[in-house]
Design a protein around this motif. Structure first.
Motif, PDB file in Angstrom:
ATOM      1  N   GLN A  70     -28.701 -10.906  27.767  1.00 56.62           N
ATOM      2  CA  GLN A  70     -29.753  -9.972  27.364  1.00 56.62           C
ATOM      3  C   GLN A  70     -29.772  -9.701  25.869  1.00 56.62           C
ATOM      4  OE1 GLN A  70     -32.224  -8.690  29.047  1.00 56.62           O
ATOM      5  NE2 GLN A  70     -32.940  -7.129  27.621  1.00 56.62           N
ATOM      6  N   ASN A  71     -28.596  -9.637  25.249  1.00 56.45           N
ATOM      7  CA  ASN A  71     -28.527  -9.325  23.823  1.00 56.45           C
ATOM      8  C   ASN A  71     -29.287 -10.330  22.968  1.00 56.45           C
ATOM      9  OD1 ASN A  71     -26.833  -7.196  24.490  1.00 56.45           O
ATOM     10  ND2 ASN A  71     -24.960  -8.356  24.107  1.00 56.45           N
ATOM     11  N   ILE A  72     -29.322 -11.593  23.386  1.00 57.18           N
ATOM     12  CA  ILE A  72     -30.016 -12.642  22.636  1.00 57.18           C
ATOM     13  C   ILE A  72     -31.434 -12.840  23.154  1.00 57.18           C
ATOM     14  CG2 ILE A  72     -30.065 -15.110  22.108  1.00 57.18           C
ATOM     15  CD1 ILE A  72     -27.952 -13.649  20.529  1.00 57.18           C
ATOM     16  N   THR A  73     -31.573 -13.002  24.454  1.00 59.85           N
ATOM     17  CA  THR A  73     -32.875 -13.387  25.018  1.00 59.85           C
ATOM     18  C   THR A  73     -33.933 -12.311  24.829  1.00 59.85           C
ATOM     19  OG1 THR A  73     -32.176 -12.582  27.191  1.00 59.85           O
ATOM     20  CG2 THR A  73     -31.850 -14.916  26.736  1.00 59.85           C
ATOM     21  N   THR A  83     -38.781  -8.100  30.996  1.00 58.79           N
ATOM     22  CA  THR A  83     -38.270  -7.269  29.909  1.00 58.79           C
ATOM     23  C   THR A  83     -36.762  -7.458  29.792  1.00 58.79           C
ATOM     24  OG1 THR A  83     -40.003  -5.610  30.211  1.00 58.79           O
ATOM     25  CG2 THR A  83     -38.023  -4.899  29.031  1.00 58.79           C
ATOM     26  N   THR A  84     -36.109  -7.624  30.942  1.00 60.96           N
ATOM     27  CA  THR A  84     -34.674  -7.915  30.965  1.00 60.96           C
ATOM     28  C   THR A  84     -34.447  -9.203  31.742  1.00 60.96           C
ATOM     29  OG1 THR A  84     -34.259  -6.674  33.024  1.00 60.96           O
ATOM     30  CG2 THR A  84     -34.145  -5.444  30.953  1.00 60.96           C
ATOM     31  N   VAL A  85     -33.355  -9.888  31.450  1.00 57.77           N
ATOM     32  CA  VAL A  85     -33.051 -11.136  32.160  1.00 57.77           C
ATOM     33  C   VAL A  85     -32.779 -10.867  33.630  1.00 57.77           C
ATOM     34  CG1 VAL A  85     -32.157 -12.282  30.102  1.00 57.77           C
ATOM     35  CG2 VAL A  85     -30.590 -10.986  31.549  1.00 57.77           C
ATOM     36  N   THR A  86     -32.344  -9.648  33.925  1.00 63.43           N
ATOM     37  CA  THR A  86     -32.023  -9.313  35.325  1.00 63.43           C
ATOM     38  C   THR A  86     -33.272  -9.228  36.192  1.00 63.43           C
ATOM     39  OG1 THR A  86     -31.995  -6.993  34.650  1.00 63.43           O
ATOM     40  CG2 THR A  86     -29.882  -8.131  34.752  1.00 63.43           C
ATOM     41  N   GLU A  87     -34.434  -8.988  35.589  1.00 62.78           N
ATOM     42  CA  GLU A  87     -35.678  -8.988  36.361  1.00 62.78           C
ATOM     43  C   GLU A  87     -35.921 -10.353  36.988  1.00 62.78           C
ATOM     44  OE1 GLU A  87     -39.290  -7.056  34.780  1.00 62.78           O
ATOM     45  OE2 GLU A  87     -38.033  -6.514  33.072  1.00 62.78           O
TER      46      GLU A  87
END
Length: 513
Positions: free
Chosen positions: A254-257, A108-112
């Protein structure tokens, strides 16, 4: 500036088109058969239901807002087109490399993704905090500032920028709160079609106003595509830091992906990214630089006011109201997209992790949206002192972008790396970039009427070059800390042992469904 006799018509068109976009978005998002699920996936990934058209539209408008149209045209030189042209490379890397990885890991987020790639979850929290700080202090207020500046220039009023910024921020929050990413993506696409059409018309009318000659009477440095060493983009930087800036922005931001993660499957997401890449090359460069050069020829060096003044000059009176509506919609869409991404990061990486499981994601999103909206409005006046909004954004972006990209590179190219070692690389990257850009760069030359900052020890070293140094050394520091502070031997994924680890990871992901 509005012509006095037609101002009522222009204002009516402005509000009519703004309302039309809102109604069309509402009908698409909440119309017949459109339910509102109470899940984090619905709020932050549109339930995984975005078609390629809305993926492309949302990616394009999340990037293209008044920072580009106002800021890049405000430089009043063709050279800035390289930011957009090189974006094609970043989008291709997103499509072919990162989209499959994000979908395979159900992110859901790139940080995952980072949490899964490192030993320990602290890297996820730290990088999420960096994204949030960047959005709150840079991207959200910059979007509102540049949009407000454009409307102020177009309308020819002396109202405070906050008079324009506050309503746009509130409307952006309303989209995020009531419709989540689905509403954001739909509004992005509808407003983007209108914005691109009128922006191309502005290019044509601007060229017609100078008899299609933007070279005569304009200094060469404003029309060349080969940047000198003291220009905003020296030519050699296209082969140093520029490519890594694009990889960070389009593939790990995150804003784009987040928009690319919201399609039903990898193929649909890739189609959307390809469409966004085509727009990036065929349309965007012309609309973000040509009007600025024409504005120089007509008005002289007017910096970030160039685009608003030109539009007011070349568009028919009634159409300036239509364009103002499209620009306001673009700012609202851009702001709501970043707002939704920020809320996703807060909800998934902080609230759920440190406060409580999210039983009511819409409620959490609403509260976070209100707080972020207030802070972004309060930050707008700070940007009024910037000489060039786009150059300021690129320099501030470098403070976070390369350290964050180093964590992705170390995590994707190596296994058995401790999260704390990656944080060590982050700290090194932040510190080294800050020293180079905010201490070693000093104003010791005047570049064609603008302040030019030159590196104190290495005059040829541009801040885009510094980004490569920061990136490479941050990865190296991460691996050194990992080995000597935590006793881990990192394994390169393309070695025999690395390939075995990668196969085992993929098997585990497939087993987990």
């Amino acid at each position: 500036m509005f012509q006095e006799g037609a101002s009522a018509i222009q204002i009516a068109i402005f509000f009519a088109l703004t309302g039309l976009i809102a109604v069309m978005t509402y009908l698409k998002v909440h119309g017949k058969g459109a339910g509102r699920e109470s899940s984090s996936k619905e709020v932050f990934l549109a339930g995984g239901g975005l078609s390629w058209l809305f993926v492309a539209g949302s990616i394009t408008l999340t990037n293209l807002s008044t920072e580009q149209l106002v800021g890049m045209n405000g430089n009043q030189m063709l050279l800035l087109a390289w930011w957009e042209l090189s974006g094609f490379v970043g989008l291709m890397i997103l499509a072919f490399v990162f989209v499959p990885i994000y979908y395979r890991n159900k992110c859901t987020t790139v940080t995952e993704l980072l949490e899964r790639r490192y030993k320990g979850g602290s890297i996820r929290t730290v990088i999420s905090a960096m994204f949030l700080v960047g959005n709150i202090l840079i991207y959200l207020p910059a979007a509102l500032y540049s949009g407000s500046l454009f409307l102020q220039s177009l309308f020819g009023t002396e109202f405070s920028l906050l008079v324009y910024a506050a309503p746009m921020a509130i409307i952006a929050a309303a989209y995020t709160i009531t419709g989540g990413l689905r509403a954001v993506a739909v509004m992005d696409t509808y407003s983007g079609i209108g914005l691109l059409a009128i922006a191309l018309l502005v290019v044509f009318l601007a060229l017609a106003a100078v008899n299609f000659d933007i070279f005569t009477g304009v200094p060469e440095f404003r029309t060349t595509m080969v940047g000198a060493i003291d220009s905003p983009i020296p030519f050699h930087t296209l082969f140093t830091g520029m490519i890594f800036i694009q990889i960070f922005y389009w593939s790990t931001n995150q804003n784009i992906t987040q928009k690319a993660m919201a399609a039903p499957n990898v193929k649909e997401a890739q189609k959307g990214v390809f469409a966004a890449a085509a727009i990036r090359v065929l349309v965007i460069p012309a609309i973000v630089v040509i009007p600025g050069v024409v504005a120089f020829k007509l008005f002289g060096d007017v910096n970030d006011a160039a685009y608003g003044k030109l539009v007011a000059q070349v568009l028919p009176g009634w159409m300036s109201g239509a364009f103002a509506a499209m620009m306001a919609a673009a700012v609202i869409a851009h702001t709501s997209a970043i707002l939704n991404s920020s809320v996703a990061l807060y909800s998934m990486d902080f609230h759920e992790k440190f406060i409580a499981p999210i039983a009511k994601p819409w409620k959490v999103a609403a509260i976070a949206s209100v707080v972020l909206t207030i802070t972004s409005i309060l930050m707008v006046p700070i940007f009024q002192n910037a000489e060039s909004i786009i150059n300021l954004l690129q320099q501030l972006n470098g403070l976070f972008s390369m350290p964050i990209l180093s964590a992705f590179i170390a995590g994707l190219l190596f296994r058995n790396v401790d999260a704390r070692a990656a944080i060590g690389g982050l700290v090194w990257g932040l510190g080294s970039y800050a020293v180079h850009n905010f201490i070693l760069y000093v104003p010791n030359a005047d570049f064609n009427g603008q302040t030019y900052y030159q590196h104190w020890g290495l005059p040829w070293l541009h801040y885009i070059d510094v980004m490569v140094i920061v990136l490479v050394t941050s990865v190296i520091v991460s691996l050194i800390v990992n080995r000597f502070a935590f006793g881990n031997r990192a394994t390169f994924i393309f070695s025999a042992a690395g390939r075995d680890m990668r196969r085992a990871e993929n098997a585990a992901i497939e087993a987990a469904g």
